[in-house]
Design a protein around this motif. Structure first.
Motif, mmCIF file in Angstrom:
data_model
loop_
_atom_site.group_PDB
_atom_site.id
_atom_site.type_symbol
_atom_site.label_atom_id
_atom_site.label_comp_id
_atom_site.label_asym_id
_atom_site.label_seq_id
_atom_site.Cartn_x
_atom_site.Cartn_y
_atom_site.Cartn_z
ATOM 1 N N LYS A 111 0.828 -1.205 0.000
ATOM 2 C CA LYS A 111 0.000 0.000 0.000
ATOM 3 C C LYS A 111 0.863 1.255 0.000
ATOM 4 O O LYS A 111 0.574 2.232 -0.709
ATOM 5 C CB LYS A 111 -0.929 -0.007 1.205
ATOM 6 C CG LYS A 111 -1.902 1.137 1.229
ATOM 7 C CD LYS A 111 -2.872 1.007 2.396
ATOM 8 C CE LYS A 111 -3.869 2.144 2.405
ATOM 9 N NZ LYS A 111 -4.822 2.007 3.504
ATOM 10 N N ALA A 150 2.384 1.720 -3.464
ATOM 11 C CA ALA A 150 1.380 2.228 -4.405
ATOM 12 C C ALA A 150 1.165 3.726 -4.218
ATOM 13 O O ALA A 150 1.063 4.470 -5.192
ATOM 14 C CB ALA A 150 0.064 1.467 -4.225
ATOM 15 N N VAL A 151 1.118 4.180 -2.982
ATOM 16 C CA VAL A 151 0.957 5.617 -2.716
ATOM 17 C C VAL A 151 2.179 6.382 -3.223
ATOM 18 O O VAL A 151 2.040 7.422 -3.867
ATOM 19 C CB VAL A 151 0.722 5.875 -1.204
ATOM 20 C CG1 VAL A 151 0.822 7.342 -0.874
ATOM 21 C CG2 VAL A 151 -0.636 5.326 -0.783
ATOM 22 N N ASP A 189 2.049 6.606 -6.858
ATOM 23 C CA ASP A 189 0.778 7.200 -7.301
ATOM 24 C C ASP A 189 0.060 6.281 -8.291
ATOM 25 O O ASP A 189 -0.345 6.703 -9.372
ATOM 26 C CB ASP A 189 1.004 8.587 -7.900
ATOM 27 C CG ASP A 189 -0.297 9.379 -8.032
ATOM 28 O OD1 ASP A 189 -1.239 9.116 -7.258
ATOM 29 O OD2 ASP A 189 -0.367 10.245 -8.916
ATOM 30 N N ILE A 190 -0.040 5.011 -7.898
ATOM 31 C CA ILE A 190 -0.729 4.010 -8.700
ATOM 32 C C ILE A 190 -1.670 3.226 -7.797
ATOM 33 O O ILE A 190 -1.572 3.304 -6.565
ATOM 34 C CB ILE A 190 0.265 3.037 -9.382
ATOM 35 C CG1 ILE A 190 1.122 2.319 -8.341
ATOM 36 C CG2 ILE A 190 1.116 3.762 -10.410
ATOM 37 C CD1 ILE A 190 2.015 1.236 -8.885
ATOM 38 N N SER A 191 -2.560 2.463 -8.402
ATOM 39 C CA SER A 191 -3.458 1.619 -7.616
ATOM 40 C C SER A 191 -2.714 0.347 -7.204
ATOM 41 O O SER A 191 -1.673 0.000 -7.769
ATOM 42 C CB SER A 191 -4.698 1.253 -8.429
ATOM 43 O OG SER A 191 -4.346 0.373 -9.479
ATOM 44 N N ARG A 192 -3.279 -0.364 -6.252
ATOM 45 C CA ARG A 192 -2.671 -1.630 -5.837
ATOM 46 C C ARG A 192 -2.769 -2.658 -6.960
ATOM 47 O O ARG A 192 -1.895 -3.514 -7.090
ATOM 48 C CB ARG A 192 -3.326 -2.144 -4.564
ATOM 49 C CG ARG A 192 -3.141 -1.136 -3.452
ATOM 50 C CD ARG A 192 -2.771 -1.566 -2.090
ATOM 51 N NE ARG A 192 -2.340 -2.880 -1.832
ATOM 52 C CZ ARG A 192 -2.787 -3.600 -0.811
ATOM 53 N NH1 ARG A 192 -3.709 -3.119 -0.006
ATOM 54 N NH2 ARG A 192 -2.309 -4.795 -0.577
ATOM 55 N N ALA A 193 -3.821 -2.561 -7.780
ATOM 56 C CA ALA A 193 -3.957 -3.478 -8.919
ATOM 57 C C ALA A 193 -2.828 -3.237 -9.929
ATOM 58 O O ALA A 193 -2.257 -4.193 -10.472
ATOM 59 C CB ALA A 193 -5.312 -3.306 -9.582
ATOM 60 N N THR A 194 -2.509 -1.973 -10.170
ATOM 61 C CA THR A 194 -1.402 -1.650 -11.080
ATOM 62 C C THR A 194 -0.090 -2.148 -10.500
ATOM 63 O O THR A 194 0.750 -2.703 -11.224
ATOM 64 C CB THR A 194 -1.348 -0.139 -11.348
ATOM 65 O OG1 THR A 194 -2.569 0.262 -11.974
ATOM 66 C CG2 THR A 194 -0.174 0.240 -12.230
#
Length: 60
Positions: A9, A12-13, A16-21
C-alpha cells in the motif's frame, strides 16, 4: 534482509498508482520483487524501489 521495508500500500501511494497496477507491475521484468515477511505478508525493500525509480529517470 536489511533496510526499510515498505508494504504494498505504501509503495502504491509513493508511485501514485493503484494496488492493482502495482500487482501488474510486479509481473514485469526489472520491477523490484517483494520479500516474504510472513505467511501472508510481503514488503518491498526501500532501497530496491529507490534504485528502480533512479533507473527510470529519463525513460519517459
Amino acid at each position: 534482509m536489511e533496510g526499510i521495508v515498505w508494504r504494498p500500500k505504501q509503495v502504491a501511494v509513493l508511485l501514485d498508482i493503484s494496488r492493482a497496477t502495482l500487482s501488474r507491475w510486479r509481473k514485469t521484468p526489472g520491477f523490484p520483487q517483494p520479500v516474504q515477511l510472513g505467511p501472508r505478508c510481503v514488503g518491498f525493500l526501500r532501497s530496491d524501489i529507490d534504485a528502480w525509480l533512479a533507473s527510470r529517470k529519463g525513460a519517459c
